[in-house]
Design an enzyme around this catalytic site. Sequence first.
Site, short mmCIF file in Angstrom:
data_model
loop_
_atom_site.label_atom_id
_atom_site.label_comp_id
_atom_site.label_asym_id
_atom_site.label_seq_id
_atom_site.Cartn_x
_atom_site.Cartn_y
_atom_site.Cartn_z
N TYR A 1 0.86 -1.19 0.00
CA TYR A 1 0.00 0.00 0.00
C TYR A 1 0.89 1.23 0.00
O TYR A 1 1.85 1.32 0.76
CB TYR A 1 -0.89 0.00 1.25
CG TYR A 1 -1.77 1.23 1.39
CD1 TYR A 1 -2.82 1.45 0.50
CD2 TYR A 1 -1.56 2.16 2.42
CE1 TYR A 1 -3.64 2.57 0.63
CE2 TYR A 1 -2.39 3.27 2.55
CZ TYR A 1 -3.42 3.48 1.65
OH TYR A 1 -4.23 4.58 1.78
N ASP B 1 9.49 2.92 -0.15
CA ASP B 1 8.40 3.56 0.60
C ASP B 1 8.56 3.14 2.06
O ASP B 1 8.14 2.05 2.46
CB ASP B 1 7.03 3.15 0.04
CG ASP B 1 5.89 3.82 0.82
OD1 ASP B 1 6.17 4.57 1.78
OD2 ASP B 1 4.72 3.58 0.45
N LYS C 1 4.34 8.81 9.01
CA LYS C 1 4.07 8.18 10.30
C LYS C 1 5.03 8.66 11.40
O LYS C 1 4.80 9.73 11.95
CB LYS C 1 4.01 6.67 10.14
CG LYS C 1 2.84 6.29 9.18
CD LYS C 1 2.42 4.85 9.16
CE LYS C 1 1.09 4.67 8.45
NZ LYS C 1 1.15 4.17 7.08
#
Length: 427
Positions: free
Chosen positions: A142, A237, A265
């Site tokens: 994702y 990523d 995050k």
Amino acid sequence: MNRNEQLFRRAQQIIPGGVNSPVRAFGSVGGVPRFIKKAEGAFVWDENGRRYIDYVGSWGPAVVGHAHPEVVEAVREAALGGLSFGAPTEAEIVMAEVIAEILPSVERLRLVSSGTEATMSAIRLARGYTGRDKIVKFEGCYHGHSDSLLVKAGSGLLTFGNPSSAGVPSDFTQHTLVLPYNDTAALEACFAEYGAQIACVIWEPVAGNMNLVKPSAEFVRLLRGITEQNGAVLIYDEVMTGFRAALGGVQSLHGIRPDLTTMGKVIGGGMPLAAFGGKREIMECISPLGGVYQAGTLSGNPVAVAAGLKTLEIIRRAGFYENLSARTEQLVKGFKEAAGQAGVVFNADCVGGMFGLYFAAEIPQSYADMAASDTEAFKRFFHGMLDEGVAFGPSAFEACFMSAAHTPELIDETVAHARTVFNRMAV
Ligand SMILES: *Cc1c(COP(=O)(O)O)cnc(C)c1O
């Protein structure tokens, strides 16, 4: 009705599905989402006043524990000086310098407000830099919800992206090639056919959005080699894994220098902050220096940057990752022993401050492996643990997160709850 139930009903009258991000709705595990009233350290409290040991950690950011006093103080101080200026600040430079110190592959960096923005911008940049259109991603990874990345895969070894969301024209995803994770043959075949048209490969270097799935050493090596040979940009990523799997992210564990890295995050410490960065030559293709456009009203927001900087300061202290990893390993070992004694088919794996729980005999290597795991068993485990006062992400396809506020005693307590639940599941 209890308060969680009341709030869920009320939320559904005004917010689609009652939530502002789909997995929060408990759709795949059933039941009523816990509405959180507050969080501190390793705990969250719901609106019924119930306390949970929390392994969601806001899906990763809460690596120093919730509402860490030093982070809260930094936020308070920054807020007093103004919430947003739409002009550059010194703190943004410090943030960029600190990240570049931690991640040597980052020569230039830009701050944005979400992981989705970071990956979307990195893809646009890779396309602008190479002058190529095709991108490669892996099934089960994702990368946020921008159009060209919202593609899982169909069946077969090599799939031209079919959008996995309504509202994304297939024209938008025709340049997205989706391959199975950890499949070296598929990667080689893809580059043999499309090598000269591939702008970039984007991947999660440890996947954390199909539960936790690690790549083989062979796959890691091939990925770096084949992108280099074909002039394609390699994007790590690390929105989830950065400052989480290890201080320097998975790239530090792999000993790989990606061309671009996306972060999010943890770097916001719980505030909306993300970043992308990498090779100077590529990064300087961005506006205002280059022709690739990218912008943001709240990019580099001073309050978010203050939270992020303080979080990075804390995680750079001596022993932080050794402790975090030891706690994660303690939990994984305890869970495996408890499941084994109960006779429940179960496995677990971890890296740094993230871990995966699998109701499967083997540790999954791909999305297909993960999809074959026993999701019904996960549901029973999830609700059993929630009843015991332990919160995990409400889906079998999510990784779990440790924080520095989880003491060894709390982990023992968590394992004891898991033993109770496994024993109940076995009968
Ligand atoms: C969470 C995540 C994103 C998206 O970040 P948001 O801040 O939710 O937009 C992108 N990539 C990975 C690997 C993620 O885990």
